[in-house]
Design a protein around this motif. Structure first.
Motif, PDB file in Angstrom:
ATOM      1  N   LYS A 213      92.317 -22.583  39.477  1.00  0.00           N
ATOM      2  CA  LYS A 213      93.459 -22.228  38.626  1.00  0.00           C
ATOM      3  C   LYS A 213      93.020 -21.641  37.285  1.00  0.00           C
ATOM      4  O   LYS A 213      93.577 -20.629  36.833  1.00  0.00           O
ATOM      5  CB  LYS A 213      94.370 -23.441  38.429  1.00  0.00           C
ATOM      6  N   THR A 214      92.021 -22.235  36.631  1.00  0.00           N
ATOM      7  CA  THR A 214      91.559 -21.705  35.343  1.00  0.00           C
ATOM      8  C   THR A 214      90.810 -20.393  35.537  1.00  0.00           C
ATOM      9  O   THR A 214      90.924 -19.467  34.716  1.00  0.00           O
ATOM     10  CB  THR A 214      90.673 -22.740  34.623  1.00  0.00           C
ATOM     11  N   THR A 215      90.068 -20.262  36.632  1.00  0.00           N
ATOM     12  CA  THR A 215      89.384 -19.000  36.924  1.00  0.00           C
ATOM     13  C   THR A 215      90.403 -17.874  37.078  1.00  0.00           C
ATOM     14  O   THR A 215      90.206 -16.760  36.567  1.00  0.00           O
ATOM     15  CB  THR A 215      88.542 -19.120  38.206  1.00  0.00           C
ATOM     16  N   LEU A 216      91.497 -18.158  37.762  1.00  0.00           N
ATOM     17  CA  LEU A 216      92.541 -17.139  37.930  1.00  0.00           C
ATOM     18  C   LEU A 216      93.164 -16.775  36.590  1.00  0.00           C
ATOM     19  O   LEU A 216      93.372 -15.589  36.301  1.00  0.00           O
ATOM     20  CB  LEU A 216      93.610 -17.662  38.897  1.00  0.00           C
ATOM     21  N   LEU A 217      93.424 -17.765  35.748  1.00  0.00           N
ATOM     22  CA  LEU A 217      94.007 -17.490  34.431  1.00  0.00           C
ATOM     23  C   LEU A 217      93.063 -16.660  33.569  1.00  0.00           C
ATOM     24  O   LEU A 217      93.483 -15.695  32.923  1.00  0.00           O
ATOM     25  CB  LEU A 217      94.340 -18.799  33.714  1.00  0.00           C
TER      26      LEU A 217
ATOM     27  N   VAL B  37     102.946 -11.450  27.620  1.00  0.00           N
ATOM     28  CA  VAL B  37     102.584 -12.577  28.482  1.00  0.00           C
ATOM     29  C   VAL B  37     101.868 -13.618  27.626  1.00  0.00           C
ATOM     30  O   VAL B  37     101.006 -13.273  26.807  1.00  0.00           O
ATOM     31  CB  VAL B  37     101.657 -12.135  29.635  1.00  0.00           C
ATOM     32  N   LEU B  38     102.219 -14.880  27.824  1.00  0.00           N
ATOM     33  CA  LEU B  38     101.538 -15.975  27.139  1.00  0.00           C
ATOM     34  C   LEU B  38     100.790 -16.798  28.190  1.00  0.00           C
ATOM     35  O   LEU B  38     101.388 -17.278  29.159  1.00  0.00           O
ATOM     36  CB  LEU B  38     102.536 -16.861  26.395  1.00  0.00           C
ATOM     37  N   LEU B  39      99.476 -16.932  28.007  1.00  0.00           N
ATOM     38  CA  LEU B  39      98.625 -17.676  28.925  1.00  0.00           C
ATOM     39  C   LEU B  39      98.290 -19.020  28.289  1.00  0.00           C
ATOM     40  O   LEU B  39      97.769 -19.070  27.180  1.00  0.00           O
ATOM     41  CB  LEU B  39      97.341 -16.889  29.214  1.00  0.00           C
ATOM     42  N   LEU B  40      98.575 -20.101  28.999  1.00  0.00           N
ATOM     43  CA  LEU B  40      98.393 -21.446  28.447  1.00  0.00           C
ATOM     44  C   LEU B  40      97.483 -22.247  29.376  1.00  0.00           C
ATOM     45  O   LEU B  40      97.835 -22.529  30.526  1.00  0.00           O
ATOM     46  CB  LEU B  40      99.743 -22.153  28.297  1.00  0.00           C
ATOM     47  N   ASP B  41      96.293 -22.610  28.880  1.00  0.00           N
ATOM     48  CA  ASP B  41      95.299 -23.298  29.687  1.00  0.00           C
ATOM     49  C   ASP B  41      95.267 -24.783  29.334  1.00  0.00           C
ATOM     50  O   ASP B  41      94.632 -25.193  28.369  1.00  0.00           O
ATOM     51  CB  ASP B  41      93.920 -22.664  29.474  1.00  0.00           C
TER      52      ASP B  41
END
Length: 356
Positions: free
Chosen positions: A44-48, A156-160
């Motif tokens: 999931k984090t790799t995709l983000l 787009v907002l990316l939230l890890d």
């Protein structure tokens, strides 16, 4: 789906022999709150970070509104990012942190001041504009990080995993705030978490990953009510797994044999007659009755009190131990360890799973 803002096609990321991503295809709708959910190492984090531009794909493409951005560096993509660790500049005030993305974009002092005030008000941090990050709590720092990420109007907002470092109550409060903020702004959110409750409560759509592949995607209630595999059924919530034989088809489902117990299971497309099948049964869909009633006899082996609910392990002779979840308020039966009980469930409580 409404207009697509991001498209990931045939995304592969290899580290030696390990596939962090394995031929992932995904579209993200404009204005959607999309959550990437999975255990550690699921991809999931790799995709983000591949969407953000911090991870270069081994193969595949990332497109934004039809334009290929696979080779574009992160600073050229224009996405906002919020990390678990806040990443605030320790030598800048709250206002300076929020205004920094605008400053590097050459905005005037007046524009920066107005936008900083607007963003800090959005996250209820206006009165802390002159504070330094170290003078703030973890939740306050994350609000500032969110304001900074929104300051330059990103598409787009990316939230890890932005809430994972916070305590449980504060996480719950900020979940409500993030959801309300998304609804107010209409910005596309792509959110990474390993917390199932967080994903269920906040998302328009959840994408469940395991082993670098998408296992299932859909609206939260659709995934919870109709998991397709053992993994999804047991990762998104809890499930009991039962093995049945399909004895015949009936209107709206199948008549099955469950370890000698005849049961019906509702299904729009049941397996063929004679097939051995596996079904998932959610713990909260099992009714608990007194000994001697119609259903599966058992004995309570263990009780865990969780406030509004109690989780029970009930030993049964033919089905083994079953997990049961029941409300504690005005419960018909007080669930004590050792108590003999009868378990029953409705025909639409079970879900057929795909063959392994």
């Amino acid at each position: 789906m409404t207009d697509v803002i991001l498209s990931i096609r045939d995304a592969v990321k290899r580290y030696g022999e390990t596939h962090a991503l394995d031929r992932v295809d995904l579209d993200v709708a404009e204005g959607e709150f999309l959550t990437l959910l999975g255990p550690s190492g699921s991809g999931k984090t790799t995709l983000l970070t591949a969407v953000a531009g911090f991870t270069q794909l081994t193969a595949g493409t990332v497109s934004m509104r039809g334009t290929d951005i696979t080779s574009l560096p992160p600073e050229k993509r224009g996405f906002g990012m919020v990390f678990q660790g806040y990443a605030l500049f320790p030598t800048m005030t709250v206002a300076q942190n929020v205004g920094f993305p605008l400053k590097v974009r050459g905005k005037s002092k007046a524009e920066i001041a107005a936008r900083v005030a607007e963003c800090l008000d959005l996250v209820q941090m206006g009165r802390f504009a002159d504070r330094m990050p170290q003078q703030l709590s973890g939740g306050q720092q994350q609000r500032v990080a969110l304001a900074r990420a929104l300051s330059f109007h990103p598409p787009v907002l990316l939230l890890d995993e932005p809430l994972s470092a916070l305590d449980k109550k504060l996480r719950a409060d900020l979940q409500w705030e993030l959801k309300a903020l998304h609804e107010k702004l209409g910005v596309t959110f792509i959110y990474v978490t390993h917390d199932q409750e967080e994903a269920l409560s906040m998302s328009d759509r959840i994408v469940i990953l395991e082993g670098g592949r998408i296992q299932q995607e859909g609206a939260p209630e659709a995934l919870y009510d109709a998991p397709r595999t053992d993994f999804v059924a047991n990762f998104l919530g809890k499930s009991n797994f039962l093995d049945v034989t399909v004895a015949g088809h009936v209107p709206g489902g199948a008549a099955c044999d469950l370890a000698g117990h005849p049961i019906e299971i509702a299904s729009p497309a049941p397996p063929p007659v004679g097939a051995a099948a596996r079904v998932a049964l959610r713990p909260e869909r099992i009714a608990l009755g007194p000994e001697g009633g119609e259903g599966v006899p058992g004995r309570i082996a263990q009780v865990s009190y969780l406030g509004e609910r109690a989780q029970l392990i009930v030993d049964t002779e033919r089905l083994g131990p079953l997990l049961v979840s029941r409300p504690t308020w005005k419960a018909a039966i007080h669930p004590d360890a050792g108590l003999p009980v009868t378990l029953r469930w409705e025909r639409d409580a079970c879900v057929f799973l795909e063959a392994r």
